[in-house]
Design an enzyme around this catalytic site. Structure first.
Site, PDB file in Angstrom:
ATOM      1  N   THR A  14       1.016  -0.844   0.264  1.00  0.00           N
ATOM      2  CA  THR A  14      -0.150  -0.366   0.012  1.00  0.00           C
ATOM      3  C   THR A  14       0.736   0.912  -0.066  1.00  0.00           C
ATOM      4  O   THR A  14       0.753   2.223  -0.783  1.00  0.00           O
ATOM      5  CB  THR A  14      -0.877   0.048   1.166  1.00  0.00           C
ATOM      6  OG1 THR A  14      -2.062  -1.094   1.426  1.00  0.00           O
ATOM      7  CG2 THR A  14      -2.141   1.658   1.224  1.00  0.00           C
ATOM      8  N   VAL A  15       2.010   1.537   0.931  1.00  0.00           N
ATOM      9  CA  VAL A  15       2.079   2.932   0.630  1.00  0.00           C
ATOM     10  C   VAL A  15       3.608   2.572   0.426  1.00  0.00           C
ATOM     11  O   VAL A  15       4.037   4.040  -0.501  1.00  0.00           O
ATOM     12  CB  VAL A  15       3.238   2.606   2.514  1.00  0.00           C
ATOM     13  CG1 VAL A  15       3.827   4.119   2.433  1.00  0.00           C
ATOM     14  CG2 VAL A  15       1.888   2.646   3.279  1.00  0.00           C
ATOM     15  N   GLU A 131       8.196  10.471   9.291  1.00  0.00           N
ATOM     16  CA  GLU A 131       7.159  10.990   9.233  1.00  0.00           C
ATOM     17  C   GLU A 131       5.850  10.559   8.870  1.00  0.00           C
ATOM     18  O   GLU A 131       4.103  10.117  10.039  1.00  0.00           O
ATOM     19  CB  GLU A 131       7.052  12.523   8.851  1.00  0.00           C
ATOM     20  CG  GLU A 131       6.250  13.334   8.409  1.00  0.00           C
ATOM     21  CD  GLU A 131       5.997  13.968   9.944  1.00  0.00           C
ATOM     22  OE1 GLU A 131       6.612  15.644   9.986  1.00  0.00           O
ATOM     23  OE2 GLU A 131       4.940  13.562  11.126  1.00  0.00           O
ATOM     24  N   LYS A 207       2.367   3.876  18.049  1.00  0.00           N
ATOM     25  CA  LYS A 207       2.622   5.059  18.352  1.00  0.00           C
ATOM     26  C   LYS A 207       2.996   6.287  19.120  1.00  0.00           C
ATOM     27  O   LYS A 207       3.619   7.409  18.797  1.00  0.00           O
ATOM     28  CB  LYS A 207       1.610   6.251  17.277  1.00  0.00           C
ATOM     29  CG  LYS A 207       1.411   5.298  15.713  1.00  0.00           C
ATOM     30  CD  LYS A 207      -0.086   5.394  15.306  1.00  0.00           C
ATOM     31  CE  LYS A 207      -0.571   4.542  14.173  1.00  0.00           C
ATOM     32  NZ  LYS A 207      -1.688   4.195  13.509  1.00  0.00           N
ATOM     33  N   GLY A 304      -3.340   5.329   4.724  1.00  0.00           N
ATOM     34  CA  GLY A 304      -3.898   4.819   3.513  1.00  0.00           C
ATOM     35  C   GLY A 304      -2.716   5.184   2.356  1.00  0.00           C
ATOM     36  O   GLY A 304      -1.371   6.211   3.090  1.00  0.00           O
TER      37      GLY A 304
HETATM   38  N1  LIG Z   1      -1.167   0.956   4.609  1.00  0.00           N
HETATM   39  C1  LIG Z   1      -1.366   2.535   6.081  1.00  0.00           C
HETATM   40  O1  LIG Z   1      -1.899   3.224   5.682  1.00  0.00           O
HETATM   41  C2  LIG Z   1      -0.051   2.161   6.784  1.00  0.00           C
HETATM   42  C3  LIG Z   1      -0.239   3.963   7.443  1.00  0.00           C
HETATM   43  C4  LIG Z   1       0.998   4.150   7.881  1.00  0.00           C
HETATM   44  C5  LIG Z   1       1.883   3.932   8.344  1.00  0.00           C
HETATM   45  N2  LIG Z   1       2.068   2.492   7.179  1.00  0.00           N
HETATM   46  C6  LIG Z   1       3.463   1.504   7.736  1.00  0.00           C
HETATM   47  O2  LIG Z   1       4.006   0.977   6.802  1.00  0.00           O
HETATM   48  C7  LIG Z   1       4.219   0.291   6.364  1.00  0.00           C
HETATM   49  C8  LIG Z   1       4.343  -0.940   5.214  1.00  0.00           C
HETATM   50  O3  LIG Z   1       2.564  -0.849   5.253  1.00  0.00           O
HETATM   51  P1  LIG Z   1       1.892  -1.655   4.175  1.00  0.00           P
HETATM   52  O4  LIG Z   1       0.519  -1.888   4.626  1.00  0.00           O
HETATM   53  O5  LIG Z   1       2.512  -0.568   2.920  1.00  0.00           O
HETATM   54  O6  LIG Z   1       1.932  -2.919   3.711  1.00  0.00           O
HETATM   55  P2  LIG Z   1       2.187  -4.047   2.688  1.00  0.00           P
HETATM   56  O7  LIG Z   1       0.644  -3.250   1.766  1.00  0.00           O
HETATM   57  O8  LIG Z   1       1.602  -5.096   3.173  1.00  0.00           O
HETATM   58  O9  LIG Z   1       2.466  -4.187   2.083  1.00  0.00           O
HETATM   59  C9  LIG Z   1       4.301  -4.915   2.970  1.00  0.00           C
HETATM   60  C10 LIG Z   1       5.007  -4.730   1.394  1.00  0.00           C
HETATM   61  O10 LIG Z   1       6.532  -5.476   2.158  1.00  0.00           O
HETATM   62  C11 LIG Z   1       7.027  -6.281   1.041  1.00  0.00           C
HETATM   63  N3  LIG Z   1       7.463  -7.427   1.833  1.00  0.00           N
HETATM   64  C12 LIG Z   1       7.158  -8.124   2.663  1.00  0.00           C
HETATM   65  N4  LIG Z   1       7.367  -9.380   3.249  1.00  0.00           N
HETATM   66  C13 LIG Z   1       9.293  -8.663   2.161  1.00  0.00           C
HETATM   67  C14 LIG Z   1      10.506  -9.677   2.384  1.00  0.00           C
HETATM   68  N5  LIG Z   1      10.813 -10.923   3.392  1.00  0.00           N
HETATM   69  N6  LIG Z   1      11.408  -9.048   1.562  1.00  0.00           N
HETATM   70  C15 LIG Z   1      10.696  -7.786   0.841  1.00  0.00           C
HETATM   71  N7  LIG Z   1       9.143  -7.515   0.827  1.00  0.00           N
HETATM   72  C16 LIG Z   1       8.786  -7.568   1.782  1.00  0.00           C
HETATM   73  C17 LIG Z   1       5.530  -6.860   0.499  1.00  0.00           C
HETATM   74  O11 LIG Z   1       5.743  -8.320  -0.298  1.00  0.00           O
HETATM   75  P3  LIG Z   1       5.172  -8.089  -1.687  1.00  0.00           P
HETATM   76  O12 LIG Z   1       4.263  -7.321  -2.460  1.00  0.00           O
HETATM   77  O13 LIG Z   1       5.607  -8.677  -2.794  1.00  0.00           O
HETATM   78  O14 LIG Z   1       4.649  -9.202  -1.047  1.00  0.00           O
HETATM   79  C18 LIG Z   1       4.997  -5.771   0.498  1.00  0.00           C
HETATM   80  O15 LIG Z   1       5.324  -5.510  -1.148  1.00  0.00           O
HETATM   81  C19 LIG Z   1       4.183  -1.006   7.513  1.00  0.00           C
HETATM   82  O16 LIG Z   1       5.065  -1.006   8.683  1.00  0.00           O
HETATM   83  C20 LIG Z   1       2.582  -0.072   8.050  1.00  0.00           C
HETATM   84  O17 LIG Z   1       2.678  -0.155  10.231  1.00  0.00           O
HETATM   85  C21 LIG Z   1       1.319   1.864   6.838  1.00  0.00           C
END
Ligand SMILES: NC(=O)c1ccc[n+]([C@@H]2O[C@H](COP(=O)([O-])OP(=O)(O)OC[C@H]3O[C@@H](n4cnc5c(N)ncnc54)[C@H](OP(=O)(O)O)[C@@H]3O)[C@@H](O)[C@H]2O)c1
Length: 430
Positions: A14-15, A131, A207, A304
């Site tokens: 997502t991010v 941030e 947080k 998001g």
């Molecule tokens: N989503 C939000 O709104 C949001 C907001 C604030 C903060 N965050 C933080 O941002 C971070 C990412 O969140 P997200 O929602 O973007 O997560 P996500 O959609 O689950 O994406 C995680 C990504 O990491 C990759 N990944 C997982 N294990 C891996 C590994 N061993 N080696 C290489 N790549 C790997 C996945 O690969 P694949 O795509 O190939 O599976 C995926 O692309 C987290 O720390 C979360 O707490 C998220």
């Protein structure tokens, strides 16, 4: 460092995808603001063949994000994988050891290893930007570390989890119970299949631990956060809160007191007419109280793809401009080790709801338990009359020490006429 800033993105979910979209859409503007171009030099995720909303076929691909983090042809590593330990931690540590600045949205990582990572980054002369880890698109770290840098902050609190705020807002709007609204939030994609991190307050605690460090210049102390989630909030308590002129919000609250710091996460009643009570749905808000600025509130989307990408790119632009600040507002080697004060010592007002058998003497027994702990009752409500049947009794108190309330509630819970565990919700006078 080359004139072009070469970045590597670990995680294209997502991010990660949102960050690539933002860099693509606003590339010209960002280059102008940085005074130099930014080049996405490498990316990594688990599955190279996965369909993604961004095009990166011309970009160097790494199956191993840790190897990418140590690559000498990179300037900045953006960690968007997630998780407190494991690969995300190794990516951050490897990047810092290789002399690369790191940007992360990973609150679990920062809350657990923030002090050590900040020390490592500052010793290596690189930046650790985070941030995006707190309140998503709301620039609260910048606000605290830069905008309020001249202030002594006495308290900081906020709605830090959009899922919980959505659930509580919807429960109030629709008068439905927690489990029902949670199931709907999961269907709509506002809550994870495993919602425990959100609804049990863990994400808010992460947080808050980070905010506490920036606000008070102290080490990150996740273990010092008292955490309660929202699973026990009922439609009945929400209705009573309305009647009493309150809203129920899951807040993270950190304050300085008695030479230490209080960090509390729990659902609490806040006056319905203050701004934070009216932050609804998936929105986040953070309030900081500084000795010269007074009270400020920042509100916006706390999660998001795009709001979070906005925060990631803000950190990136700072690095591209050469701006570097101590991670938690004071140099990491000087971060204070502040004692965390126990919740039992916290003094505040309480709402208590009991389900009792409506018979003579019940109220007297409850009043005796409160009196013996020197708890002063502000109001007592028992509207429904149904002799011999269960009725709710609601009590609000004046300022009471947490431990006194614990003892009184334990005694009240043992009364034969009290049918369910007492429900206590703290009242915050913000
Ligand atoms: N989503 C939000 O709104 C949001 C907001 C604030 C903060 N965050 C933080 O941002 C971070 C990412 O969140 P997200 O929602 O973007 O997560 P996500 O959609 O689950 O994406 C995680 C990504 O990491 C990759 N990944 C997982 N294990 C891996 C590994 N061993 N080696 C290489 N790549 C790997 C996945 O690969 P694949 O795509 O190939 O599976 C995926 O692309 C987290 O720390 C979360 O707490 C998220």
């Amino acid at each position: 460092m080359s004139t072009t800033l070469r970045i590597a993105i670990a995680g294209l979910g997502t991010v990660g995808a949102g960050t690539l979209q933002l860099l693509e859409a606003n590339g010209d503007l960002i280059a102008a603001r940085c005074g130099r171009p930014i080049q996405v030099a490498a990316v990594s995720a688990r599955d190279r063949r996965k369909q993604r909303p961004v095009e990166f076929s011309a970009t160097r691909w790494f199956d191993d994000p840790v190897a990418m983090a140590g690559d000498p042809d990179i300037d900045v590593v953006i960690e968007l994988i997630g998780g407190a330990d494991g690969v995300a931690k190794r990516v951050a540590e490897t990047a810092i050891a290789a002399g690369h600045s790191v940007i992360t949205a990973n609150k679990a990582l920062l809350a657990t290893h923030g002090t050590a990572l900040a020390r490592a980054a500052e010793a290596a002369g690189v930046t650790l930007g985070y941030e995006a880890a707190v309140a998503g698109g709301v620039p609260v770290i910048k606000t605290l570390r830069e905008g309020l840098a001249g202030n002594r902050v006495s308290r900081i609190y906020g709605i830090l989890n959009g899922t919980c705020n959505y659930i509580l807002s919807t429960m109030r709007d629709t008068k439905r119970e927690f489990t029902d609204v949670l199931a709907e939030a999961q269907k709509l994609g506002y809550a994870e299949a495993d919602p425990s991190f959100d609804v049990d307050g863990v994400d808010t605690a992460h947080k808050l631990a980070i905010l506490t460090a920036v606000a008070f210049g102290c080490e990150v102390n996740l273990a010092g956060v008292h955490v309660e989630g929202i699973r026990d909030v009922s439609a009945l308590d929400i209705a009573y809160a309305d009647e009493l002129g309150f809203r129920i919000k899951l807040l993270g609250i950190a304050s300085r007191a008695n030479g230490g710091v209080e960090q509390r996460v729990y659902p609490c009643m806040v006056p319905a007419n203050i701004p934070i009570a009216n932050v609804e749905g998936v929105f986040n808000a953070v309030v900081a109280e500084g000795d010269f600025v007074g009270t400020i509130l920042a509100e916006g989307r706390g999660a998001g793809a795009w709001p979070t990408a906005s925060a990631v790119v803000a950190d990136l632009i700072d690095i591209a401009r050469g701006a570097s600040l101590p991670t938690f507002a004071v140099p990491a080697k000087d971060l204070a080790k502040l004692p965390s004060l126990p919740i039992e010592d916290h003094v505040g007002c309480h709402y208590v709801r009991l389900m009792v058998v409506d018979k003579p003497g019940v109220i007297a027994d409850i009043a005796a338990a409160l009196r013996d702990e020197e708890i002063s009752v502000e109001a007592l409500l028992q509207r429904a009359r149904a002799p011999g049947e269960a009725v709710p009794v609601v009590i609000t108190t004046h300022d009471t020490r947490g431990q006194a309330m614990d003892k009184a509630l334990a005694r009240i819970a043992r009364l034969d006429s009290v049918l369910e565990p007492p429900r206590r919700i703290r009242i915050e006078s913000l």
